[in-house]
Scaffold this motif. Structure first.
Motif, PDB file in Angstrom:
ATOM      1  N   MET B  51      -4.583  62.752  20.235  1.00  0.00           N
ATOM      2  CA  MET B  51      -5.378  61.667  20.819  1.00  0.00           C
ATOM      3  C   MET B  51      -4.643  61.052  22.014  1.00  0.00           C
ATOM      4  O   MET B  51      -5.252  60.699  23.020  1.00  0.00           O
ATOM      5  CB  MET B  51      -5.661  60.585  19.768  1.00  0.00           C
ATOM      6  CG  MET B  51      -6.582  61.043  18.662  1.00  0.00           C
ATOM      7  SD  MET B  51      -8.225  61.453  19.269  1.00  0.00           S
ATOM      8  CE  MET B  51      -8.976  59.835  19.310  1.00  0.00           C
ATOM      9  N   HIS B  52      -3.322  60.926  21.883  1.00  0.00           N
ATOM     10  CA  HIS B  52      -2.509  60.395  22.977  1.00  0.00           C
ATOM     11  C   HIS B  52      -2.684  61.253  24.229  1.00  0.00           C
ATOM     12  O   HIS B  52      -2.944  60.747  25.322  1.00  0.00           O
ATOM     13  CB  HIS B  52      -1.038  60.371  22.539  1.00  0.00           C
ATOM     14  CG  HIS B  52      -0.089  59.903  23.598  1.00  0.00           C
ATOM     15  ND1 HIS B  52       0.561  58.689  23.516  1.00  0.00           N
ATOM     16  CD2 HIS B  52       0.323  60.467  24.759  1.00  0.00           C
ATOM     17  CE1 HIS B  52       1.318  58.536  24.590  1.00  0.00           C
ATOM     18  NE2 HIS B  52       1.199  59.603  25.353  1.00  0.00           N
ATOM     19  N   GLU B  53      -2.543  62.559  24.051  1.00  0.00           N
ATOM     20  CA  GLU B  53      -2.649  63.460  25.202  1.00  0.00           C
ATOM     21  C   GLU B  53      -4.073  63.486  25.750  1.00  0.00           C
ATOM     22  O   GLU B  53      -4.275  63.519  26.965  1.00  0.00           O
ATOM     23  CB  GLU B  53      -2.209  64.873  24.797  1.00  0.00           C
ATOM     24  CG  GLU B  53      -0.705  65.021  24.676  1.00  0.00           C
ATOM     25  CD  GLU B  53       0.016  64.691  25.988  1.00  0.00           C
ATOM     26  OE1 GLU B  53      -0.483  65.089  27.052  1.00  0.00           O
ATOM     27  OE2 GLU B  53       1.052  64.014  25.941  1.00  0.00           O
ATOM     28  N   MET B  55      -6.335  61.167  25.830  1.00  0.00           N
ATOM     29  CA  MET B  55      -6.698  59.974  26.599  1.00  0.00           C
ATOM     30  C   MET B  55      -5.597  59.553  27.565  1.00  0.00           C
ATOM     31  O   MET B  55      -5.549  58.406  28.007  1.00  0.00           O
ATOM     32  CB  MET B  55      -7.033  58.832  25.625  1.00  0.00           C
ATOM     33  CG  MET B  55      -8.214  59.182  24.736  1.00  0.00           C
ATOM     34  SD  MET B  55      -8.899  57.777  23.862  1.00  0.00           S
ATOM     35  CE  MET B  55      -7.730  57.591  22.525  1.00  0.00           C
ATOM     36  N   HIS B  56      -4.714  60.511  27.907  1.00  0.00           N
ATOM     37  CA  HIS B  56      -3.527  60.172  28.679  1.00  0.00           C
ATOM     38  C   HIS B  56      -3.845  59.618  30.069  1.00  0.00           C
ATOM     39  O   HIS B  56      -3.252  58.633  30.508  1.00  0.00           O
ATOM     40  CB  HIS B  56      -2.630  61.406  28.796  1.00  0.00           C
ATOM     41  CG  HIS B  56      -1.186  61.046  28.939  1.00  0.00           C
ATOM     42  ND1 HIS B  56      -0.465  61.320  30.067  1.00  0.00           N
ATOM     43  CD2 HIS B  56      -0.341  60.400  28.110  1.00  0.00           C
ATOM     44  CE1 HIS B  56       0.769  60.883  29.913  1.00  0.00           C
ATOM     45  NE2 HIS B  56       0.874  60.313  28.737  1.00  0.00           N
ATOM     46  N   ASP B  57      -4.801  60.245  30.771  1.00  0.00           N
ATOM     47  CA  ASP B  57      -5.159  59.768  32.108  1.00  0.00           C
ATOM     48  C   ASP B  57      -5.702  58.346  32.029  1.00  0.00           C
ATOM     49  O   ASP B  57      -5.406  57.512  32.883  1.00  0.00           O
ATOM     50  CB  ASP B  57      -6.218  60.687  32.740  1.00  0.00           C
ATOM     51  CG  ASP B  57      -5.642  62.064  33.053  1.00  0.00           C
ATOM     52  OD1 ASP B  57      -4.550  62.368  32.557  1.00  0.00           O
ATOM     53  OD2 ASP B  57      -6.303  62.833  33.786  1.00  0.00           O
ATOM     54  N   PRO B  65       1.742  50.863  29.524  1.00  0.00           N
ATOM     55  CA  PRO B  65       2.954  51.668  29.707  1.00  0.00           C
ATOM     56  C   PRO B  65       2.811  53.026  29.016  1.00  0.00           C
ATOM     57  O   PRO B  65       2.256  53.118  27.929  1.00  0.00           O
ATOM     58  CB  PRO B  65       4.051  50.843  29.018  1.00  0.00           C
ATOM     59  CG  PRO B  65       3.468  49.499  28.814  1.00  0.00           C
ATOM     60  CD  PRO B  65       1.998  49.660  28.739  1.00  0.00           C
ATOM     61  N   CYS B  66       3.276  54.062  29.688  1.00  0.00           N
ATOM     62  CA  CYS B  66       3.222  55.398  29.092  1.00  0.00           C
ATOM     63  C   CYS B  66       4.410  56.179  29.620  1.00  0.00           C
ATOM     64  O   CYS B  66       5.277  55.653  30.304  1.00  0.00           O
ATOM     65  CB  CYS B  66       1.898  56.074  29.422  1.00  0.00           C
ATOM     66  SG  CYS B  66       1.389  57.282  28.193  1.00  0.00           S
ATOM     67  N   HIS B  67       4.449  57.445  29.283  1.00  0.00           N
ATOM     68  CA  HIS B  67       5.623  58.254  29.628  1.00  0.00           C
ATOM     69  C   HIS B  67       5.831  58.398  31.133  1.00  0.00           C
ATOM     70  O   HIS B  67       4.875  58.477  31.857  1.00  0.00           O
ATOM     71  CB  HIS B  67       5.478  59.639  29.019  1.00  0.00           C
ATOM     72  CG  HIS B  67       5.409  59.567  27.536  1.00  0.00           C
ATOM     73  ND1 HIS B  67       4.236  59.704  26.848  1.00  0.00           N
ATOM     74  CD2 HIS B  67       6.357  59.310  26.629  1.00  0.00           C
ATOM     75  CE1 HIS B  67       4.475  59.560  25.568  1.00  0.00           C
ATOM     76  NE2 HIS B  67       5.747  59.313  25.396  1.00  0.00           N
TER      77      HIS B  67
HETATM   78 ZN   LIG Z   1       2.203  59.221  27.395  1.00  0.00          ZN
END
Ligand SMILES: [Zn+2]
Lengths: 245, 67
Positions: B51-53, B55-57, B65-67
């Motif tokens: 789910m993280h990947e 909805m990453h954009d 904040p994200c990677h």
């Molecule tokens: Zn991320």
């Protein structure tokens, strides 16, 4: 005959407004943000190749899916959550907003939310495209971001309280602005800075991404406030549910 | 017969313990939804980082904040 609104009806209006706003924000983000994300990822891939490191590894979700379904899913679910928060805040705070206009009340709350949870965090922690941040600091950055988001709302609240201590309009505006700025200044001073963008990352691309991100959230909150106000107006002009007997 | 719509004043529900409890419950659910979109690193979604990947954009463009 006044229309008695239940919390359920308000919440439905908020969630629906959030759905609409999320879809619109998704469209805006797709048009303005995706080209910049693609460009940022391309730069990262170039750097990886140049350094001879192993390429990306297995990807969990393809770029196409991220761009088309994932982006809209994210903005829509986020919009629905924000719409629910807006409706809940409306139900609890409506009487304290000192206006007889439901449209002004709805737009006032949405504007306060946009200022407190978008503009204030954006100015201190401007978002970065993928491939820029340092994964090791994600925890620290998330805590600081959430703290600033909460302090942004506190700043709005302090501004409103301070304004209400005054009677003359210019004094109200001055007191409100001062209280707001004081809280923001304290928050900006206390919270740690983050500088994670590599010197080699193109400045114009970074700026364009940050504008696209700000625009996405401005579209989201504007559409949310307007749609919620519109739905309230619809309720206010709807036929009485119970026929007068 | 259709006529010009009359605008009726909206009466907001009175603040009661019941309303506060309902609002608190709804807020918890909404927080979980916002967390899933904006802050989940695979803890809530139980699908690893899928789910993280996915909805990453959106996460990056929504300014979290994200990677
Ligand atoms: Zn991320």
């Amino acid at each position: 005959m006044p229309l008695k609104l239940s919390f359920g009806r308000l919440l439905t209006a908020g969630l629906l407004a959030g759905l609409i706003a999320g879809l619109l924000a998704g469209g805006f983000a797709y048009l303005t943000g995706e080209p910049r994300i693609d460009a940022a990822i391309a730069i990262e891939e170039q750097n990886t190749l140049a350094h001879g490191a192993a390429g990306g590894g297995e990807e969990l979700v393809s770029r196409e899916t991220q761009k088309n379904i994932g982006l809209t899913l994210a903005t829509t679910l986020y919009g629905i959550a924000l719409g629910g928060f807006l409706a809940t805040a409306y139900a609890l705070l409506r009487r304290r907003l000192h206006t007889s206009s439901d449209t002004r009340a709805a737009l006032g709350l949405a504007t306060a939310a946009l200022t407190g949870i978008v503009l204030i965090p954006w100015l201190k922690y401007p978002p970065n495209p993928p491939a820029v941040g340092d994964p090791a600091t994600i925890r620290q950055r998330t805590i600081s971001y959430l703290a600033l988001l909460a302090l942004g709302l506190v700043a709005i609240w302090a501004g409103v309280l301070a304004a209400r201590t005054q009677t003359q309009e210019w004094r109200r505006a001055t007191a409100g602005t001062l209280a707001f700025l004081i809280v923001v200044t304290i928050a900006y001073t206390l919270l740690p800075a983050t500088n994670e963008v590599p010197d080699t990352f193109p400045a114009d691309l970074l700026w364009q991404f940050r504008l696209a991100s700000l625009g996405t959230q401005v579209v989201l909150f504007s559409a949310l406030g307007l749609a919620f106000a519109g739905l309230l107006h619809r309720l206010a002009t709807s036929k009485p549910a119970t026929v007068d007997a | 017969m259709p006529k010009a719509p009359t605008v009726r004043p909206l009466a907001i529900p009175a603040i009661s313990t019941r309303l506060l409890l309902t609002a608190a419950g709804v807020t918890l659910l909404l927080l979980a939804l916002a967390y899933l979109v904006a802050f989940d690193q695979g803890a809530l979604s139980r699908s690893g980082m899928y789910m993280h990947e996915l909805m990453h954009d959106g996460r990056h463009l929504l300014g979290v904040p994200c990677h």
